[in-house]
Design a protein around this motif. Structure first.
Motif, short mmCIF file in Angstrom:
data_model
loop_
_atom_site.label_atom_id
_atom_site.label_comp_id
_atom_site.label_asym_id
_atom_site.label_seq_id
_atom_site.Cartn_x
_atom_site.Cartn_y
_atom_site.Cartn_z
N UNK A 1 15.05 11.26 -25.47
CA UNK A 1 13.85 10.92 -26.23
C UNK A 1 12.90 10.01 -25.45
N UNK A 2 13.27 9.65 -24.22
CA UNK A 2 12.45 8.73 -23.43
C UNK A 2 11.42 9.48 -22.58
N UNK A 3 10.28 8.86 -22.40
CA UNK A 3 9.27 9.33 -21.45
C UNK A 3 9.47 8.55 -20.15
N UNK A 4 9.80 9.26 -19.06
CA UNK A 4 10.23 8.62 -17.83
C UNK A 4 9.09 8.55 -16.82
N UNK A 5 9.02 7.42 -16.10
CA UNK A 5 8.17 7.33 -14.93
C UNK A 5 8.91 6.55 -13.85
N UNK A 6 8.45 6.65 -12.62
CA UNK A 6 9.14 5.98 -11.52
C UNK A 6 8.15 5.25 -10.63
N UNK A 7 8.63 4.18 -10.03
CA UNK A 7 7.92 3.46 -8.98
C UNK A 7 8.73 3.63 -7.71
N UNK A 8 8.12 4.23 -6.70
CA UNK A 8 8.83 4.59 -5.47
C UNK A 8 8.27 3.80 -4.30
N UNK A 9 9.07 2.88 -3.77
CA UNK A 9 8.72 2.15 -2.55
C UNK A 9 9.24 2.99 -1.38
N UNK B 1 0.82 -1.22 0.00
CA UNK B 1 0.00 0.00 0.00
C UNK B 1 0.85 1.27 0.00
N UNK B 2 2.14 1.13 0.33
CA UNK B 2 3.02 2.28 0.44
C UNK B 2 3.95 2.35 -0.77
N UNK B 3 3.34 2.23 -1.95
CA UNK B 3 4.05 2.30 -3.22
C UNK B 3 3.47 3.45 -4.05
N UNK B 4 4.34 4.28 -4.61
CA UNK B 4 3.90 5.40 -5.43
C UNK B 4 4.37 5.21 -6.87
N UNK B 5 3.56 5.65 -7.81
CA UNK B 5 3.97 5.66 -9.21
C UNK B 5 3.54 7.00 -9.81
N UNK B 6 4.44 7.59 -10.61
CA UNK B 6 4.14 8.89 -11.20
C UNK B 6 5.06 9.17 -12.37
N UNK B 7 4.63 10.07 -13.26
CA UNK B 7 5.48 10.55 -14.34
C UNK B 7 6.58 11.42 -13.77
N UNK B 8 7.72 11.45 -14.43
CA UNK B 8 8.80 12.33 -14.00
C UNK B 8 9.71 12.58 -15.20
#
Length: 330
Positions: A45-53, A25-32
């Protein structure tokens, strides 16, 4: 790399090696995006996103490429929304059925000054998410502190922990797509839905405003008006407050003794809770202790979904013990 999305986590494969990470439940995902990609031409040229535990301070960055920028952005959004839905499914699978309550319980005098109450998930440390029943009460005469009490269940007979709210209390939401996480005085929580998270933080914010203005302790009539205002908010958000139907719990359940729960609460107050999780460890580690749900680098559930498809819910039996901690075990 090859990334596979499952109903409760992801698998990352590169050069024959695989890393698995289970969602909690304490996992975040967002564009960056990188602040300066001029020195890294291959990333521009990449579209970046991250998964943050975030309870592990572990972050994975991913880049999506395509023939044109619009398609890359569309693909990235599909990944982010699909991962957010999987995290949300994990979160909702841990909650028992309930509705936000504003009325005190006749059999529990301690709830007489209740403003609102409901289940939340609490990060207890050591990869454990505990299901607790939270209750918010305003300050009393001669005090400048409001109270957040957390009980084992909605009967409010056994207190698990409490947090005192002052003007200086730090309360904020975590930023991520469809994120239900929030933080109060250094304690990490997750609500069932984003609407419930907003409701908790708005109620706490209103209390802090009254404390800041040195408002007198609310009378019975004041409490009735406050409850009515919160209930009106609950009614206006009724559709978004209720979670999905029950699904199989997507984190392993462990049983804790009351002594262990008290110890974790004390450690949380002291800031000494251990939270060492490695998402790159091999599958299978020491067996979890007994009363919670475990998250981390564990086996992914056999119920899986193809990459970028929406998670499926599964029927399950009625909740067997609200208030029991849940762990995100390795």
């Amino acid at each position: 790399v090859q990334v596979s999305l499952f109903v409760n986590g992801i698998a990352i494969e590169h050069k024959g090696k695989e890393v698995r990470a289970c969602f909690s439940p304490f996992t975040l995902v967002r564009n960056c995006k990188f602040q300066d990609s001029s020195s890294i031409n291959q990333l521009s040229s990449l579209k970046i996103f991250k998964i943050f535990f975030f309870v592990k301070n572990l972050c994975y960055f991913f880049g999506v490429s395509a023939e044109d920028e619009a398609q890359a952005d569309k693909d990235r959004q599909l990944w982010v929304s699909s991962i957010a839905k999987a995290v949300h499914l994990v979160t909702q699978s841990l909650f028992p059925p309930f509705s936000i309550s504003c009325e005190p319980i006749c059999a529990a005098a301690v709830t007489s000054r209740r403003l609102m109450a409901g289940y939340v998930l609490y990060h207890s440390g050591e990869d454990v998410a505990t299901v607790l029943y939270g209750e918010l009460s305003p300050h009393t005469r001669g005090s400048d502190l409001a109270r957040l009490a957390f009980y084992e269940n909605e009967q409010c007979q056994r207190l698990a922990m409490e947090i005192w709210i002052s003007v200086a209390s730090n309360c904020f939401e975590k930023v991520g797509m469809s994120c239900t996480c929030f933080c109060i005085n250094g304690h990490d929580f997750s609500a069932r839905t984003t609407a419930e998270r907003k409701l908790w933080l708005r109620a706490i914010s209103n209390i802090k405003v009254k404390l800041q203005n040195s408002a007198p302790a609310p009378s019975r009539e004041d409490l009735a008006h406050y409850r009515e205002a919160i209930e009106e908010q609950v009614r206006s958000l009724e559709n978004s407050l209720e979670g999905r139907g029950p699904v199989d719990s997507l984190l392993q359940r462990i049983e804790w003794t009351r002594t262990e729960v008290s110890r974790v609460s004390r450690e949380a107050e002291d800031g000494t809770c251990s939270s060492s999780i490695s998402s790159e460890e091999g599958l299978g580690t020491a067996a979890p202790r007994s009363g919670s749900h475990v998250f981390g680098a564990s086996k992914l559930h056999s119920l899986s979904i193809p990459a970028l498809s929406q998670p499926r819910s599964v029927a399950r039996e009625a909740s067997r013990g609200p208030g029991t901690p849940r762990a995100f075990a390795d």
